[in-house]
Design a protein around this motif. Structure first.
Motif, PDB file in Angstrom:
ATOM      1  N   VAL A  56       0.846  -1.187   0.000  1.00  0.00           N
ATOM      2  CA  VAL A  56       0.000   0.000   0.000  1.00  0.00           C
ATOM      3  C   VAL A  56       0.887   1.245   0.000  1.00  0.00           C
ATOM      4  CG1 VAL A  56      -1.712   1.309   1.311  1.00  0.00           C
ATOM      5  CG2 VAL A  56      -1.846  -1.187   1.236  1.00  0.00           C
ATOM      6  N   LEU A  57       0.628   2.121  -0.972  1.00  0.00           N
ATOM      7  CA  LEU A  57       1.371   3.377  -1.084  1.00  0.00           C
ATOM      8  C   LEU A  57       0.484   4.517  -0.611  1.00  0.00           C
ATOM      9  CD1 LEU A  57       2.771   2.913  -4.706  1.00  0.00           C
ATOM     10  CD2 LEU A  57       3.677   2.006  -2.564  1.00  0.00           C
ATOM     11  N   ASP A  58       1.054   5.417   0.168  1.00  0.00           N
ATOM     12  CA  ASP A  58       0.353   6.620   0.610  1.00  0.00           C
ATOM     13  C   ASP A  58       0.573   7.673  -0.469  1.00  0.00           C
ATOM     14  OD1 ASP A  58      -0.303   9.123   1.717  1.00  0.00           O
ATOM     15  OD2 ASP A  58       0.203   8.462   3.740  1.00  0.00           O
ATOM     16  N   PHE A  59      -0.454   7.940  -1.250  1.00  0.00           N
ATOM     17  CA  PHE A  59      -0.299   8.828  -2.402  1.00  0.00           C
ATOM     18  C   PHE A  59       0.001  10.260  -1.985  1.00  0.00           C
ATOM     19  CE2 PHE A  59      -1.353   9.790  -6.899  1.00  0.00           C
ATOM     20  CZ  PHE A  59      -0.552   8.801  -7.422  1.00  0.00           C
ATOM     21  N   ASN A  60      -0.537  10.692  -0.839  1.00  0.00           N
ATOM     22  CA  ASN A  60      -0.229  12.025  -0.325  1.00  0.00           C
ATOM     23  C   ASN A  60       1.269  12.150  -0.036  1.00  0.00           C
ATOM     24  OD1 ASN A  60      -1.984  14.176  -0.158  1.00  0.00           O
ATOM     25  ND2 ASN A  60      -2.543  13.832   1.961  1.00  0.00           N
ATOM     26  N   LYS A  61       1.820  11.120   0.580  1.00  0.00           N
ATOM     27  CA  LYS A  61       3.246  11.117   0.930  1.00  0.00           C
ATOM     28  C   LYS A  61       4.102  11.079  -0.336  1.00  0.00           C
ATOM     29  CE  LYS A  61       6.100  10.242   4.508  1.00  0.00           C
ATOM     30  NZ  LYS A  61       6.062  10.237   5.912  1.00  0.00           N
ATOM     31  N   LEU A  62       3.673  10.289  -1.306  1.00  0.00           N
ATOM     32  CA  LEU A  62       4.414  10.154  -2.550  1.00  0.00           C
ATOM     33  C   LEU A  62       4.449  11.471  -3.328  1.00  0.00           C
ATOM     34  CD1 LEU A  62       5.818   7.957  -4.274  1.00  0.00           C
ATOM     35  CD2 LEU A  62       3.661   7.666  -5.449  1.00  0.00           C
ATOM     36  N   LEU A  63       3.310  12.142  -3.415  1.00  0.00           N
ATOM     37  CA  LEU A  63       3.237  13.369  -4.204  1.00  0.00           C
ATOM     38  C   LEU A  63       3.652  14.620  -3.438  1.00  0.00           C
ATOM     39  CD1 LEU A  63      -0.126  12.923  -6.129  1.00  0.00           C
ATOM     40  CD2 LEU A  63       2.182  12.509  -6.954  1.00  0.00           C
ATOM     41  N   TYR A  64       3.210  14.716  -2.187  1.00  0.00           N
ATOM     42  CA  TYR A  64       3.375  15.966  -1.441  1.00  0.00           C
ATOM     43  C   TYR A  64       4.276  15.846  -0.216  1.00  0.00           C
ATOM     44  CZ  TYR A  64      -0.690  17.171  -4.262  1.00  0.00           C
ATOM     45  OH  TYR A  64      -1.546  17.375  -5.302  1.00  0.00           O
ATOM     46  N   HIS A  65       4.790  14.655   0.060  1.00  0.00           N
ATOM     47  CA  HIS A  65       5.648  14.399   1.226  1.00  0.00           C
ATOM     48  C   HIS A  65       4.955  14.723   2.543  1.00  0.00           C
ATOM     49  CE1 HIS A  65       8.756  13.754  -1.701  1.00  0.00           C
ATOM     50  NE2 HIS A  65       8.536  14.951  -2.205  1.00  0.00           N
ATOM     51  N   VAL A  66       3.625  14.510   2.564  1.00  0.00           N
ATOM     52  CA  VAL A  66       2.808  14.731   3.751  1.00  0.00           C
ATOM     53  C   VAL A  66       1.964  13.481   3.947  1.00  0.00           C
ATOM     54  CG1 VAL A  66       0.946  16.125   4.735  1.00  0.00           C
ATOM     55  CG2 VAL A  66       2.662  17.205   3.291  1.00  0.00           C
ATOM     56  N   GLU A  67       1.857  13.009   5.198  1.00  0.00           N
ATOM     57  CA  GLU A  67       1.058  11.805   5.446  1.00  0.00           C
ATOM     58  C   GLU A  67      -0.422  12.089   5.269  1.00  0.00           C
ATOM     59  OE1 GLU A  67       1.830   9.069   8.489  1.00  0.00           O
ATOM     60  OE2 GLU A  67       3.955   9.558   8.558  1.00  0.00           O
ATOM     61  N   MET A  68      -1.157  11.056   4.881  1.00  0.00           N
ATOM     62  CA  MET A  68      -2.598  11.157   4.726  1.00  0.00           C
ATOM     63  C   MET A  68      -3.187  11.595   6.068  1.00  0.00           C
ATOM     64  SD  MET A  68      -4.761  10.739   2.264  1.00  0.00           S
ATOM     65  CE  MET A  68      -3.739   9.890   1.088  1.00  0.00           C
ATOM     66  N   SER A  69      -4.052  12.586   6.029  1.00  0.00           N
ATOM     67  CA  SER A  69      -4.534  13.167   7.281  1.00  0.00           C
ATOM     68  C   SER A  69      -5.603  12.327   7.965  1.00  0.00           C
ATOM     69  CB  SER A  69      -5.050  14.582   7.032  1.00  0.00           C
ATOM     70  OG  SER A  69      -6.048  14.559   6.044  1.00  0.00           O
ATOM     71  N   ILE A  88      -3.221   2.218  -3.562  1.00  0.00           N
ATOM     72  CA  ILE A  88      -2.840   3.594  -3.223  1.00  0.00           C
ATOM     73  C   ILE A  88      -3.919   4.166  -2.313  1.00  0.00           C
ATOM     74  CG2 ILE A  88      -1.427   4.036  -5.268  1.00  0.00           C
ATOM     75  CD1 ILE A  88      -3.795   5.578  -6.470  1.00  0.00           C
ATOM     76  N   ILE A  89      -3.464   4.826  -1.255  1.00  0.00           N
ATOM     77  CA  ILE A  89      -4.390   5.494  -0.339  1.00  0.00           C
ATOM     78  C   ILE A  89      -4.616   6.903  -0.887  1.00  0.00           C
ATOM     79  CG2 ILE A  89      -4.798   6.305   2.003  1.00  0.00           C
ATOM     80  CD1 ILE A  89      -2.706   4.282   2.952  1.00  0.00           C
ATOM     81  N   VAL A  90      -5.888   7.261  -1.065  1.00  0.00           N
ATOM     82  CA  VAL A  90      -6.244   8.588  -1.562  1.00  0.00           C
ATOM     83  C   VAL A  90      -7.255   9.215  -0.605  1.00  0.00           C
ATOM     84  CG1 VAL A  90      -5.789   7.896  -3.953  1.00  0.00           C
ATOM     85  CG2 VAL A  90      -8.121   7.748  -3.062  1.00  0.00           C
ATOM     86  N   ASP A  91      -7.348  10.539  -0.648  1.00  0.00           N
ATOM     87  CA  ASP A  91      -8.297  11.236   0.223  1.00  0.00           C
ATOM     88  C   ASP A  91      -9.732  10.830  -0.083  1.00  0.00           C
ATOM     89  OD1 ASP A  91      -6.362  12.691   1.611  1.00  0.00           O
ATOM     90  OD2 ASP A  91      -6.392  14.331   0.179  1.00  0.00           O
ATOM     91  N   GLU A  92     -10.058  10.769  -1.383  1.00  0.00           N
ATOM     92  CA  GLU A  92     -11.435  10.494  -1.769  1.00  0.00           C
ATOM     93  C   GLU A  92     -11.456   9.963  -3.195  1.00  0.00           C
ATOM     94  OE1 GLU A  92     -15.546  13.076  -2.395  1.00  0.00           O
ATOM     95  OE2 GLU A  92     -13.690  14.126  -1.995  1.00  0.00           O
ATOM     96  N   ALA A  93     -12.161   8.858  -3.413  1.00  0.00           N
ATOM     97  CA  ALA A  93     -12.419   8.371  -4.768  1.00  0.00           C
ATOM     98  C   ALA A  93     -13.732   9.009  -5.176  1.00  0.00           C
ATOM     99  CB  ALA A  93     -12.502   6.856  -4.787  1.00  0.00           C
ATOM    100  N   LYS A  94     -13.702   9.852  -6.198  1.00  0.00           N
ATOM    101  CA  LYS A  94     -14.842  10.706  -6.474  1.00  0.00           C
ATOM    102  C   LYS A  94     -15.837  10.153  -7.475  1.00  0.00           C
ATOM    103  CE  LYS A  94     -13.942  15.162  -6.160  1.00  0.00           C
ATOM    104  NZ  LYS A  94     -13.416  16.493  -6.328  1.00  0.00           N
ATOM    105  N   GLU A  95     -15.360   9.719  -8.637  1.00  0.00           N
ATOM    106  CA  GLU A  95     -16.302   9.377  -9.698  1.00  0.00           C
ATOM    107  C   GLU A  95     -15.585   8.684 -10.849  1.00  0.00           C
ATOM    108  OE1 GLU A  95     -17.522  13.116 -11.744  1.00  0.00           O
ATOM    109  OE2 GLU A  95     -15.851  13.949 -10.607  1.00  0.00           O
TER     110      GLU A  95
END
Length: 160
Positions: A56-69, A88-95
């Motif tokens: 599992v990859l934290d996409f926030n960390k990968l892109l922005y170097h910040v952990e998923m909140s 990949i962990i994302v904030d929200e899967a939208k559509e």
């Protein structure tokens, strides 16, 4: 007539990103992630999805170097590439959106070596969606060879 493509659009940080549905296996609520020591910080650990062990990859960390909140509202998008299945962990899967071929643009920043996995930007009337190629993403990651070996070892242990 130009072909339309379908993509899952998700939010991470302040950006909207898309991945072709051909690479998506499922979208899951986050369950217990087992941490793995000595892997890059963007790898949150391993999770079992439908009896398959996946990194599992934290996409926030990968892109922005910040952990998923907020992991309680986050989603896990399970992706399949030729070489590995991963989440990949994302904030929200939208559509799911249709992406008209003429709206997919190549942008100069996409050539930046740290973002080779950005395959283009979809320019819709009211928003921009950065498209991600999961094949290039997974192969561009530092330590992917180690991650693949670890997954294979754990699969063998589970079946022994």
């Amino acid at each position: 007539m130009k072909e339309n493509r379908k993509a899952i659009v998700f939010q991470t940080g302040n950006g909207e990103y898309g991945i072709s549905i051909k690479n998506i296996l499922s979208i899951e609520k986050l369950d217990k992630i087992t941490p793995i020591p000595h892997l890059p910080s963007y790898v949150s650990g391993m999770i079992k999805v439908r009896d398959e062990l996946i990194p599992v990859l934290d996409f926030n960390k990968l892109l922005y170097h910040v952990e998923m909140s907020d992991l309680h509202t986050s989603r896990l998008i399970v992706l399949k590439t030729e070489s590995i299945t991963f989440g990949i962990i994302v904030d929200e899967a939208k559509e799911i959106v249709d992406i008209p071929e003429q709206s997919l643009k190549q942008v100069g920043i996409l050539a930046y070596s740290n973002a080779k996995y950005f395959s283009g930007v979809v320019n819709l009337s009211d928003r921009l969606i950065t498209m991600i190629d999961p094949e290039i993403l997974v192969e561009s990651l530092e330590s992917i060879k180690d991650i693949k070996e670890y997954v294979e070892e754990k699969k063998e242990e589970m079946h022994a």
